[in-house]
Each structure stands twice: as C-alpha cells, then as structure tokens.
Design a protein around this motif. Sequence first.
Motif, PDB file in Angstrom:
ATOM      1  N   THR A  81     -45.109 -22.029  49.854  1.00 12.16           N
ATOM      2  CA  THR A  81     -44.091 -21.006  50.089  1.00 12.16           C
ATOM      3  C   THR A  81     -42.754 -21.666  50.414  1.00 12.16           C
ATOM      4  OG1 THR A  81     -45.791 -19.529  50.973  1.00 12.16           O
ATOM      5  CG2 THR A  81     -43.505 -18.975  51.455  1.00 12.16           C
ATOM      6  N   PRO A  82     -41.671 -21.309  49.721  1.00  9.46           N
ATOM      7  CA  PRO A  82     -40.365 -21.934  49.989  1.00  9.46           C
ATOM      8  C   PRO A  82     -39.925 -21.724  51.436  1.00  9.46           C
ATOM      9  CG  PRO A  82     -40.302 -20.669  47.953  1.00  9.46           C
ATOM     10  CD  PRO A  82     -41.612 -20.351  48.615  1.00  9.46           C
ATOM     11  N   GLY A  83     -39.456 -22.805  52.060  1.00  8.69           N
ATOM     12  CA  GLY A  83     -38.891 -22.712  53.396  1.00  8.69           C
ATOM     13  C   GLY A  83     -39.893 -22.748  54.524  1.00  8.69           C
ATOM     14  N   ILE A  84     -41.187 -22.991  54.236  1.00  8.07           N
ATOM     15  CA  ILE A  84     -42.224 -23.008  55.261  1.00  8.07           C
ATOM     16  C   ILE A  84     -42.835 -24.405  55.341  1.00  8.07           C
ATOM     17  CG2 ILE A  84     -44.439 -22.054  55.984  1.00  8.07           C
ATOM     18  CD1 ILE A  84     -42.084 -20.149  56.258  1.00  8.07           C
ATOM     19  N   GLN A  85     -43.007 -24.894  56.568  1.00 12.45           N
ATOM     20  CA  GLN A  85     -43.668 -26.167  56.815  1.00 12.45           C
ATOM     21  C   GLN A  85     -44.957 -25.909  57.578  1.00 12.45           C
ATOM     22  OE1 GLN A  85     -40.552 -28.439  58.800  1.00 12.45           O
ATOM     23  NE2 GLN A  85     -40.293 -29.678  56.972  1.00 12.45           N
TER      24      GLN A  85
END
Length: 816
Positions: free
Chosen positions: A172-176
């Motif tokens: 998911t973009p922007g999730i670590q």
Amino acid sequence: MLKTRKMNLSIRKLRPESDLCIGKRLSLAILGCFFAFLSSVAQTQLSGMVTDSLETPVAYANLIVQAATDGTVLGGTITGEDGRFKVEVEQPAPYVLEASYMGYQTTTIQVDAKEKTTDLHITLSEDNEELETVVIASTGRAIEHKIDRLVFNVSQTVTGSTGTANDALKSTPGIQVGEDKLEMVGKGEVRVLVNDKMVRLSGEELHMYLNSIPADNIERIEVIAAPPSKYEAEGNSGLINIVLKKARQDSWSNTIRSNYRQGTYPAFGVGDAFLFHKDRLELSASLDATKGYRRGMNDLHLYYDQEVWKEPIITKNNLDNISGKLNLDYRLTDRATVGVLYNGSLRDNSNSDHVNTKIYDTDQLQIGDIQSFGTQQNPVRSHAVGAYYDQKLDSIGRKLSLNLDYFGYENRQDRSSQTISNYQDHQDVQIRNVNDQYIDNYGISLDMEHPLPWATLSYGGKLLFTQNRNRLMEVMKAEDDADEREQRNYFKYREDVQALYADIVKNFGEQWTVKAGLRFENTVTEGISTDEEDFKRHYAKWFPSVFVNYKAGENHNFNLSYSRRIERPGFWALNPARWYINAISYTEGNPFLQPTFTDNVELKHVFKNKLTSTLFVTQNNQASDQIPSVNKETNQQIYSMANYYDLTTYGIREGFEFSPTRWWKSTSQSTLSYSAGDYKEDFAYLGKMNGGLSFQFYTNHNFYLNPQKTWQLEATYTYNSPRKILMYELRQQSALDLGIRALFLNEKLQASLTFNDVFKGKNSVVTTYTNDVKQVYGNYYDTRNVNLSLTYKFGNENLKSKQREAQNRDIQNRAD
C-alpha cells in the motif's frame, strides 16, 4: 447548457412503503393532495440515490439541477454518506440532473414533466480512458483519491493480493509495516479498522492479528490521513480501514485458495471463502489455516569504553494459525436491516531462540562469551462478535444505526531461558517468565444520518468499556543460589470512554464542499498493580476535524483538511512487570504513561485524477516510545517506556498515475519530510534530539502480456533514505518485489507467483547512544521469500429473484 459526457446510467423506482391503516392512509392522502397542490405552484423536490457500477452508494457526490430548455442552474446539493440526495427547485420540469464525483465520469439524466421526480437512481461509471476496449474485472484502478482518504484496491495488484493482510499493507502506498509498528510515511503510527470497526490491538499483537487475515479476502485498503469525527479519535497519525469482500446482489460464489511460501523455512496455507446474496439475505463466511515457520535475525553491537559486545539473536517463529469469519445480513423490510458478525482466530506464536554473545577488548581479541537458549510457548486466541440494526426513516436518506460489539483476546506466554556465561564473574542463570493476558472490550454506538435541505448532518455517540488483566510470574535461579527466587505480579487496567460527535457536509455552489466535525471523548482509567501504586485518571478532550474541497474545473481539485487525534498507550506498555529476554536483557512497561495528542494538517491538489500533490504538517505532543538503555555496572540492557518527546514533521508528497500504453499501468509516490523536536525536561540526559530530512519512494508497474489481459506481470520498488529521528539514526532500506499472475478456465482459476525483497534490502540498521554507550541494532525478518498461490472461484451470478428490478442484473454485472 453545461457540457456533459456520455455515460452508462440506469434509473429505477424504489419499492413503495408498506400499507398503513385505513385512517392513517386517508389522513395522509388528504395531506398529500394539499402539499402536492402547494408544490405544483411553488417548488419541486428531486430525490434519489447515486451509486457506482457495483451498486455501492457514492457519498458526497455533486448534484446540479439545470433547466432542460436553456441550461440555467436551478439548484444543487451533495449526496449523504448513504449516497442519497434531495434538492428542491422552483421552476417546473423538464430538468437535466448532473452527478459527478472525482474518479468517476460525470453523468447526466433528463427528467421530463410527466416523470416522477423522486426515487431516482443514478449510476456513475469509473473515469477510465480504456472503456472502448474489452473491460475485465481485474484491470481496474489500483489507486483512488477521495475527499478524505486514499483507496488501494488490493485485488488489482499481484503482490498485494497474495499472502496476508500484512503483505497487502506492505504494497500500500505510503505505509510502512514493521514487526511492532504500522506507520504512515512521514507521520507515525496508525490504528487499524476492519470493515469500519476498530481493532483493539497495537504493536506486535496487531501484527500477529493481521497475519490471520488472507489478502485474498480483502477488497480494498483505505488510508485515512485525517479521519472525520465519526471515527474514534484513536490513532495519532490517522487510520487504516481494511474492507473485506462482499457478495454481489443475486449471486453466490465460492473461492478455494492455497498458498506456499518459501523463506528460510517453508509455510503453507489453505482457505475457503463463501459469499451469498439473494433477496433479503446476504452471507459471507471463510475459514483459513496456515502452518509453517519464519526466521528472525537481530544483531546487536554494544560499544563500551573498553569492550565491544556482539549479540546475534536468531529466532524460529511458529506461524500456525486457524481463523474463521462469518457475516450475516438480513433485510427485514425495505428500510430495516439486521446483521451479525463473528471473527475469530487460534494462533500458535511459539518460538525458540539462540543468543551467542561474544565479547572483545579494544584490540578486537575475544575475552569471553555468553550464550542463551530460549523457548516460548505462546497460544493466542481472539474473538470478535458484533450485531447491528439499520433503520431508514424516510426516502430522503435519514438513517439510524445501532451497533453492539465485543472483542475478547487471550495471549498466554510461557518462556524459559538458560544463560551460560564464560565472562568474568557473570553466573549461569535459568529464568522462567509466565505472562497471561486477557482483554475484554464491549462497545455500543448509535449513529444518525440526517440530510437537510441545505446540508447533510450526521451525529451519534459511543460507549466503550475495556478491561485488561495480566498475571505474571518470574522465576530466576543463578548458579550460586541455593533456592529459586520467585516474583509474582498482577496488573489490572480498566478504561472507559464515552464519546459524542457531529459532522456536517455542505455544498456551496458547484465547486465548494465543506465537511466539518467535532468529537468529544471522556476517558476514565484505573490501574491496579501488586508492584506499583494504584492510579486513577480522568481526562475529557475535544477533537475537531475540517475538510474543504474546491473543484476548479474538470482537471483540478483542491482539498484542505485538519484533524486532532489521540494515541492511548498499548495495554502491554502499561504493565510494570519485567519480561526477560535472557539474563542480561529485559523489557518493562510504565503504568504512568500518558496519551499522545496529534494535530494533522494536509493541503492536497489532484490534477486530472493522475497527479496528486500534498503538503502536510503533523505535530505530536507528549509522545511515548521505548527507550533503550545500558547499565555499565551490570552490562544489562533495559528497554522501558516513557512520554519523553514532542515532535513536528513537515512534508510534501507527490503521487502520479501513468498509463503510457494500454498494456502498461503505473502508480508512483514520493515523500520528502523534515522532522524536528525536543525531549521533555526529565529526559534532557538523552542529549540533542536527532532530526532532519528523509525521503521515501514507491513505484508500482503492471504489464499485461496478452490482449485478453489474462497474463499480468508486476514490479514494485520501495526506497527509504537514511534518516535521523529522536535518538536514532536509521540506515537506508529498499525492496524490489516481482510478481506474475495468470488466469485460466474462463478466469476462474488464478495462479500467482511472487518474489519479495529480491535483493534483501529491507533489513534495518539502527544506531543510538544512551548512557554514553553506542548501540547498533540490525533486524531482518525473512522478508526475502517466494510465494506461490492458487485460487479457484466458482458460483452463480444470476440467481433468480422475486424482484422485477433484478431481472437485468446479469446485464449490469457484464457491464461492471
């Protein structure tokens, strides 16, 4: 007349209400005739619903009413959260009604003088430039931008739809995703909801829970950076809402899946999911099982004045898990729906570990070693039960919802370790730690959606009651001790939250939309411990939120948002008892931890639904985290919790969707952020806080290898630059994930093969200084692995229905 575009649309009449008694019908008939006469000479009401091609209501869509004769704008409104709208105009029909929402094609319908102006149904289609080609369900948009969230459609990706929910979040973009943290890039830790229901877990417990949810069960992941007031204020940097798949109307389907994962150790998973929706009944059920192991590696280096300690820790973690989900909805009437749900899992998180500590002098000559061997039995059980009742009060969108929820969690840990020392006067030690944790959470909420002629209002309240009980036992026997030393601890924590909220959405003309909300939460906590002084706390806080959306033509959309959030300490972090990793290392909680408060501001610009630019500021006050420290006298490593810093982060994020050809789709996102802050007064001994710039980059590319788009290749690359934050310095990280997916047997059989972290770049290296001792932590959790999954779907998507309106459902499904 405003320019319109050709769309797919459907208009249908909703079913009439049930009969009333004769007296009431007569009275209503007379009143109806009277008001009908008044409306004929005064105003006309247009009402109905806006949905997408899957019959899902489209909230906050723009509605504009124009005169069909000359295009004069007669009025406008926006849809409520259930997709319904109501607008009144003074001029008689005919009208042109225009519906629009970001990410969908603008749709227009004409309402003539003789047609009914209520119970209209408008269907919006996705704004896809490739509509003239063959449309396959698996070729939709992976990323969507809405007024208050980013939507990641998991099923549209290869690497995101295999494995577990943690694997989907990694894509998911922007999730670590970490072993004990789930963070939004440039902001911090977030909380997780499943189908809009908060998961009452955090840290490592949350990570283990998400491993019990198969990625194939997930429809989409919503990243909500600034949540509206309807949502709980919990989660300092926002929320992640995991939406599970549901059945289409008048259909049933069954999905059988299997997955094989090869890292250092193999793991295998099987599962089955059943979906059914016919007439008034909707059912979804799934059962999944996983068996296998995963390797973890932690490498710790401690640099004392005269010695260097090197501690490689190798763990073998059990992944055995059985999970089941059941969701049953029944439509009692056209306006009333009741539902129940269950979500449970049985996990075995047992593990074994080996620590081989080697000690060197300043000349790099080994002067001793300490070895530790540990085993841990760790069965975990969780059960979530819920029931709800939805009542539509009228045909213009007023709806009352009642929700009852229970969450039970049981985590039983029994760890034994043996330490053998060949260093100075350190003794051999045997330690046994037992920790039984039980969490019970009860919740009840009442929500009202209340459309008004001039705005859409929603309000409600929630009560939460949580009890957390921990029973700990520590037994230690050193080499020179004649007897064992035993210590027992009981920690009980109670937390009650009462909340009220209100949200209002108003459309100002064709271009401006404002959504404002205010949430009040009153929190009462109580802690009882045998080791620490009992405590009681009470705090009441307001949590405002504001969203302003401006649509500057067809190609530009601006959005400004603000929200205030709270992050309450995890239950494990409040427990004061010590948990020994081995004889020279332990963790301990802090019952006096305070909540963290966060303010989030975002300014976003979307250009042609392809380029998204975001400026953001996040401020954390009295934030808490774990502090590593070293006792120079005993060489013990201690990890304790404290509220010890304030932190402000500024950033800019750019997202870009690009399709250079019909067979190549790409989504990229980059984030540049700067952080700065200060330690609290009592923690000045930690020195100057680290801060500065950091950069994160994400890019995903999908390639369709044949004209039918049944063969798909995917490549995803992520990069995190070196950065400094708090007392830590982090080395760069990167990962390349490759995947290929093929559809067979009329797209019923899906085979996927993924290679994750091909170059093993996700291992993290962190450096910190405490008590003038340099510490370097290296962590690697078997992220380089290969996954092979097979999924077979079958069913009937054209069940016969008693409702006349569903006779063309097969045509709608084909169009979808």
